[in-house]
Scaffold this motif. Structure first.
Motif, PDB file in Angstrom:
ATOM      1  N   UNK A   1      34.535 -15.555 -76.505  1.00  0.00           N
ATOM      2  CA  UNK A   1      34.384 -15.197 -75.097  1.00  0.00           C
ATOM      3  C   UNK A   1      35.733 -14.868 -74.463  1.00  0.00           C
ATOM      4  N   UNK A   2      36.733 -15.709 -74.677  1.00  0.00           N
ATOM      5  CA  UNK A   2      38.040 -15.481 -74.049  1.00  0.00           C
ATOM      6  C   UNK A   2      38.637 -14.156 -74.493  1.00  0.00           C
ATOM      7  N   UNK A   3      38.568 -13.866 -75.791  1.00  0.00           N
ATOM      8  CA  UNK A   3      39.124 -12.604 -76.292  1.00  0.00           C
ATOM      9  C   UNK A   3      38.311 -11.416 -75.789  1.00  0.00           C
ATOM     10  N   UNK A   4      37.001 -11.568 -75.722  1.00  0.00           N
ATOM     11  CA  UNK A   4      36.158 -10.462 -75.261  1.00  0.00           C
ATOM     12  C   UNK A   4      36.444 -10.114 -73.812  1.00  0.00           C
ATOM     13  N   UNK A   5      36.768 -11.123 -73.001  1.00  0.00           N
ATOM     14  CA  UNK A   5      37.007 -10.875 -71.578  1.00  0.00           C
ATOM     15  C   UNK A   5      38.262 -10.052 -71.338  1.00  0.00           C
ATOM     16  N   UNK A   6      39.103  -9.912 -72.343  1.00  0.00           N
ATOM     17  CA  UNK A   6      40.322  -9.106 -72.198  1.00  0.00           C
ATOM     18  C   UNK A   6      40.125  -7.678 -72.674  1.00  0.00           C
ATOM     19  N   UNK A   7      38.928  -7.359 -73.163  1.00  0.00           N
ATOM     20  CA  UNK A   7      38.682  -6.028 -73.700  1.00  0.00           C
ATOM     21  C   UNK A   7      38.124  -5.079 -72.644  1.00  0.00           C
ATOM     22  N   UNK A   8      38.254  -3.804 -72.928  1.00  0.00           N
ATOM     23  CA  UNK A   8      37.683  -2.796 -72.053  1.00  0.00           C
ATOM     24  C   UNK A   8      36.190  -2.688 -72.322  1.00  0.00           C
ATOM     25  N   UNK A   9      35.416  -2.614 -71.268  1.00  0.00           N
ATOM     26  CA  UNK A   9      33.972  -2.467 -71.423  1.00  0.00           C
ATOM     27  C   UNK A   9      33.668  -1.121 -72.059  1.00  0.00           C
ATOM     28  N   UNK A  10      32.809  -1.082 -73.074  1.00  0.00           N
ATOM     29  CA  UNK A  10      32.492   0.193 -73.729  1.00  0.00           C
ATOM     30  C   UNK A  10      31.761   1.141 -72.785  1.00  0.00           C
ATOM     31  N   UNK A  11      32.135   2.403 -72.846  1.00  0.00           N
ATOM     32  CA  UNK A  11      31.516   3.387 -71.966  1.00  0.00           C
ATOM     33  C   UNK A  11      30.095   3.728 -72.398  1.00  0.00           C
ATOM     34  N   UNK A  12      29.839   3.689 -73.696  1.00  0.00           N
ATOM     35  CA  UNK A  12      28.522   4.046 -74.224  1.00  0.00           C
ATOM     36  C   UNK A  12      28.053   2.992 -75.226  1.00  0.00           C
ATOM     37  N   UNK A  13      27.676   1.792 -74.759  1.00  0.00           N
ATOM     38  CA  UNK A  13      27.220   0.777 -75.716  1.00  0.00           C
ATOM     39  C   UNK A  13      25.940   1.218 -76.414  1.00  0.00           C
ATOM     40  N   UNK A  14      25.805   0.866 -77.663  1.00  0.00           N
ATOM     41  CA  UNK A  14      24.617   1.249 -78.420  1.00  0.00           C
ATOM     42  C   UNK A  14      23.440   0.366 -78.020  1.00  0.00           C
ATOM     43  N   UNK A  15      22.401   0.994 -77.543  1.00  0.00           N
ATOM     44  CA  UNK A  15      21.186   0.254 -77.241  1.00  0.00           C
ATOM     45  C   UNK A  15      20.361   0.096 -78.511  1.00  0.00           C
ATOM     46  N   UNK A  16      19.736  -1.033 -78.659  1.00  0.00           N
ATOM     47  CA  UNK A  16      18.922  -1.273 -79.844  1.00  0.00           C
ATOM     48  C   UNK A  16      17.726  -0.331 -79.868  1.00  0.00           C
ATOM     49  N   UNK A  17      17.388   0.117 -81.053  1.00  0.00           N
ATOM     50  CA  UNK A  17      16.188   0.909 -81.237  1.00  0.00           C
ATOM     51  C   UNK A  17      14.975  -0.021 -81.084  1.00  0.00           C
ATOM     52  N   UNK A  18      13.869   0.486 -80.531  1.00  0.00           N
ATOM     53  CA  UNK A  18      12.681  -0.368 -80.393  1.00  0.00           C
ATOM     54  C   UNK A  18      12.256  -1.050 -81.691  1.00  0.00           C
ATOM     55  N   UNK A  19      12.569  -0.453 -82.837  1.00  0.00           N
ATOM     56  CA  UNK A  19      12.212  -1.087 -84.113  1.00  0.00           C
ATOM     57  C   UNK A  19      12.988  -2.381 -84.336  1.00  0.00           C
ATOM     58  N   UNK A  20      14.094  -2.560 -83.599  1.00  0.00           N
ATOM     59  CA  UNK A  20      14.912  -3.760 -83.732  1.00  0.00           C
ATOM     60  C   UNK A  20      14.504  -4.865 -82.766  1.00  0.00           C
ATOM     61  N   UNK A  21      13.588  -4.575 -81.858  1.00  0.00           N
ATOM     62  CA  UNK A  21      13.221  -5.554 -80.841  1.00  0.00           C
ATOM     63  C   UNK A  21      12.611  -6.800 -81.485  1.00  0.00           C
ATOM     64  N   UNK A  22      13.081  -7.938 -81.022  1.00  0.00           N
ATOM     65  CA  UNK A  22      12.518  -9.215 -81.441  1.00  0.00           C
ATOM     66  C   UNK A  22      11.900  -9.968 -80.257  1.00  0.00           C
ATOM     67  N   UNK A  23      12.366  -9.672 -79.060  1.00  0.00           N
ATOM     68  CA  UNK A  23      11.889 -10.361 -77.863  1.00  0.00           C
ATOM     69  C   UNK A  23      11.049  -9.448 -76.984  1.00  0.00           C
ATOM     70  N   UNK A  24      11.539  -8.237 -76.749  1.00  0.00           N
ATOM     71  CA  UNK A  24      10.806  -7.294 -75.911  1.00  0.00           C
ATOM     72  C   UNK A  24       9.466  -6.982 -76.564  1.00  0.00           C
ATOM     73  N   UNK A  25       8.413  -7.218 -75.833  1.00  0.00           N
ATOM     74  CA  UNK A  25       7.064  -6.959 -76.339  1.00  0.00           C
ATOM     75  C   UNK A  25       6.430  -8.111 -77.081  1.00  0.00           C
ATOM     76  N   UNK A  26       7.138  -9.236 -77.211  1.00  0.00           N
ATOM     77  CA  UNK A  26       6.604 -10.385 -77.940  1.00  0.00           C
ATOM     78  C   UNK A  26       5.649 -11.167 -77.035  1.00  0.00           C
ATOM     79  N   UNK A  27       4.363 -11.214 -77.349  1.00  0.00           N
ATOM     80  CA  UNK A  27       3.414 -11.917 -76.480  1.00  0.00           C
ATOM     81  C   UNK A  27       3.580 -13.430 -76.477  1.00  0.00           C
ATOM     82  N   UNK A  28       4.379 -13.968 -77.408  1.00  0.00           N
ATOM     83  CA  UNK A  28       4.561 -15.420 -77.449  1.00  0.00           C
ATOM     84  C   UNK A  28       5.665 -15.902 -76.508  1.00  0.00           C
ATOM     85  N   UNK A  29       6.447 -14.981 -75.960  1.00  0.00           N
ATOM     86  CA  UNK A  29       7.527 -15.372 -75.053  1.00  0.00           C
ATOM     87  C   UNK A  29       6.923 -15.915 -73.768  1.00  0.00           C
ATOM     88  N   UNK A  30       7.386 -17.086 -73.364  1.00  0.00           N
ATOM     89  CA  UNK A  30       6.891 -17.712 -72.145  1.00  0.00           C
ATOM     90  C   UNK A  30       7.973 -17.698 -71.069  1.00  0.00           C
TER      91      UNK A  30
END
Length: 726
Positions: free
Chosen positions: A166-195
């Motif tokens: 965390x400390x080292x990350x806070x000194x970095x520049x925020x990425x301009x184009x972070x890679x969003x996960x492909x829907x095939x990688x989703x583990x939480x989004x769309x999971x009906x068991x999430x409460x």
């Protein structure tokens, strides 16, 4: 600002505006504190122990954004749901504005997920990439070799908790184009068991709602308000309150809208207020009764509409209907309705030692009260803090154009020496008798059918009380004189109806009007769907097939609305109900979502109706939290059915007649035996779910009653107009 904000634009904006909010902004753009958690962007806070907190810009009144927005961040970072917490964002529209509202921070219109989906995913993805880059630098490997799974950074033969970086990350520049996960990688989004993340604290009683705020040395204030809207307080006699233990004093509010009664606790304030004698100036007050208001609206329906909302010339439509082989027509009337959330309105104001004002509130639209506080206390915005709490429902009531109850609290506080916090409390009776209401509306519809049962003309007149006119929202939400909230769901319906004309006439407001769960769709859906049913039966057609005939073509609206219609009918066993049961169907688009509902009843209007089952199909795009979507559909169905079964607000000489739940009865758990919700799988962008379940519910019930009893309920509520319920 629109939903299409680019990732680069979002991240640049996030880092730029962050300097206004957070101490310790690094030159590179990450938000960090030397000894505290790192704010990797305005929506993600991570502690050195690895605790990740989502900063939620939409307040939680039961509809689920605290869980939904946290899910998006957890998904993109690579966490389990038990590894993320949430806190509500501070009031700052420059950073936390609703992207669909413009430069305004607020929750409403079922927009929380729709406007925040990409924003929160981008925030989580940016945080993930900064943590991976920090780990890669520490381990001397390429960041592409690493990933985060369940809060652990892994790869290249190494494993460590993300908190180590965390400390080292806070000194970095925020990425301009972070890679969003492909829907095939989703583990939480769309999971009906999430409460829900807030379920446990609500069950064990540790959740802090606005009404739970109790500050040291606070006073409680209750307001004596006039029975008629517009009356002004001239003077008062508190001699009857003087002997009540805990009573402190009373004072006329600076705007004369009421008398503030101060006491040591709520009970003393309530008793003292009841003992108060107030002289009211009624010269500008509302004095009409409900029958007069209804007569005015019905009379307006007989005149030519003031505004052409959509369609050809009214005369052409009328001529087509007059020449039709068959004409069906109906006049409808919808009464005033209260929001009636379980938690009555309240908020608490205090002044800190350094002179700042702090408002503790279930703040649905914090920008409004924030601006009001600045004006009342004559302080800059950065000297006022709004601490958003959980709210026990709202249905629109906590979001008024004039920040009514927050202004009451501020005016009551400004009249003191400010050494003691002031907690404003409304009673249930206050909420029902002195609140804001779903406006009264009338509709008159004539539909012409040819010899083949096809629609050749649809004349639709609407008359009622505008919500937006006369408010700060008028310049934005009223166009060419038309308040869209009065007519939404009619001319813009996905139905492709030939020869349709829609006209609107405004009538004088009888009391303070306000959006109510699903706003104009609450009455327009009822009329559209009851009329479609009437037309279908006049044509001798199946109601589902008849509707599908007007949802043809390749348009997304028609395709998706037809999809939920078919799904609801299929899942309900349309046309195959037991002999002692009847079914009704309705379908409607609102807030970007498509919902169809089938209501199955036993009994009939005369002997008593029992709602046996409601089957719902919803297309809300990608369902981030299916369990929450189902819960919102269930709640919306109950809200729409319950209020239309037996509720109305009536006036006698301008004063509201209803007092409490015995005469404004909410839905009871036994009123609906079963609700089944089916979510259409979709890769479309998420749309709203807080409100769209409400509009089709009542017309589906009305159509089931008509199927059983041949009774068309045009005037609501149902139990006042020929329908008995068991």
């Amino acid at each position: 600002m629109t939903l299409s904000t680019s990732r680069r634009g979002f991240l640049k904006g996030a880092t730029a505006t962050g300097a206004l909010l957070f101490v310790g902004l690094t030159p590179q753009g990450a938000l960090a504190a030397a000894d505290g958690p790192a704010m990797l962007n305005p929506f993600v806070k991570i502690g050195s122990d690895g605790t990740v907190t989502a900063i939620v810009k939409h307040f939680e009144k039961g509809q689920g954004p605290a869980t939904g927005l946290s899910t998006l961040i957890a998904e993109e970072i690579g966490l389990r749901m038990d590894q993320i917490a949430y806190e509500f964002a501070p009031s700052n529209p420059e950073v936390y504005n609703n992207l669909l509202f413009g430069p305004f921070q607020g929750t409403g219109g079922s927009t929380a997920m729709a406007n925040s989906f990409m924003q929160y995913r981008q925030a989580g993805a940016a945080a993930r990439e900064m943590l991976l880059q920090a780990a890669a630098s520490d381990w001397g490997v390429d960041a592409s070799e690493l990933s985060i799974e369940e809060g652990m950074v892994t790869g290249a033969g190494n494993t460590a908790p993300l908190g180590d970086f965390v400390a080292a990350a806070s000194a970095l520049e925020a990425p301009a184009e972070p890679r969003l996960k492909d829907p095939s990688e989703f583990r939480l989004i769309g999971d009906p068991s999430i409460r829900r993340l807030d379920s446990a604290i609500k069950v064990d009683g540790s959740a802090q709602f606005a009404i739970d705020v109790f500050l040291p040395n606070q006073m409680v204030v209750m307001i004596a308000r006039p029975e008629q809207r517009g009356a002004l307080a001239m003077s008062f006699d508190d001699s009857g309150a003087q002997g009540i233990r805990g009573y402190i004093r009373s004072a006329v509010l600076p705007n004369q809208a009421g008398v503030a009664v101060y006491a040591e606790d709520t009970w003393a304030a309530l008793q003292a207020r009841n003992a108060l004698e107030v002289e009211w100036d009624l010269s500008a007050a509302e004095t009409r009764s409900s029958d007069e208001i209804e007569a005015e609206i019905r009379a307006a329906l007989e005149e030519e509409p003031t505004y052409n909302v959509g369609g050809p010339d009214a005369a052409a439509t009328r001529a087509a209907i007059d020449g039709a082989a068959n004409v069906v027509e109906q006049t409808f009337y919808f009464p005033l309705l209260a929001h009636a959330p379980m938690e009555p309105l309240n908020c608490t104001i205090e002044q800190t030692e350094d002179g700042r004002i702090v408002l503790h509130d279930g703040a649905q639209m914090p920008t409004g009260p924030h601006m009001a506080m600045a004006e009342i206390f004559q302080l800059p915005m950065d000297q006022i803090e709004i601490r958003t709490m959980l709210a026990g429902g709202s249905f629109g009531r906590r979001a008024t154009p004039d920040a009514d109850y927050q202004v009451e609290a501020a005016l009551a506080f400004v009249m003191t020496d400010r050494t003691r916090p002031v907690k404003l409390v409304w009673s249930r009776e206050d909420d029902l008798r002195s609140g804001y209401y779903r406006p009264a509306f009338g509709h008159k519809v004539r539909v012409g059918l040819d010899e083949d049962g096809e629609i050749v003309g649809w004349e639709h007149r609407i008359a009622g009380q505008s919500i937006m006119k006369g408010t700060p929202f008028e310049s934005v939400l009223v166009h060419d004189g038309i308040d869209h909230s009065s007519v939404e769901g009619t001319a813009d319906s996905p139905y492709q109806i030939p020869g349709a004309f829609f006209g609107l006439t405004d009538t004088e407001k009888a009391t303070s009007t306000l959006w109510w769960r699903a706003v104009g769709h609450t009455h327009t859906a009822y009329v559209m769907e009851v009329m479609m049913d009437m037309a279908a039966r006049a044509a001798g057609a199946d109601p589902v097939a008849f509707r599908l005939n007007y949802l043809t073509g390749e348009g997304a609206d028609q395709r998706r609305m037809a999809g939920v219609l078919r799904l609801a009918a299929e899942q309900a066993g349309w046309g195959a109900a037991p002999a002692d049961r009847s079914q009704g169907i309705a379908v409607h688009k609102s807030f970007g979502s498509y919902v169809a509902e089938v209501v199955e009843i036993s009994g009939n209007a005369a002997d008593g109706v029992r709602i046996e089952r409601v089957t719902c199909a919803v297309d809300c795009g990608l369902a981030v939290n299916p369990d929450i979507v189902k819960a919102q559909m269930e709640g919306g169905i109950g809200y729409g059915i319950g209020h239309n079964m037996r509720d109305r607000i009536t006036l006698t000489n301008g004063a509201v007649d209803q007092y409490n739940f015995p005469d404004y009865e909410p839905l009871r758990i036994g009123d609906i035996q079963r609700i089944d919700v089916h979510i259409v799988p979709s890769a479309e962008a998420p749309t709203g779910v807080g409100e769209p379940g409400t509009p089709p519910a009542a017309p589906a019930l009305a159509n089931a009653i008509a199927a059983a009893s041949d009774l068309r309920v045009g005037t609501l509520p149902m139990d006042e107009n020929g329908v008995a319920f068991v």
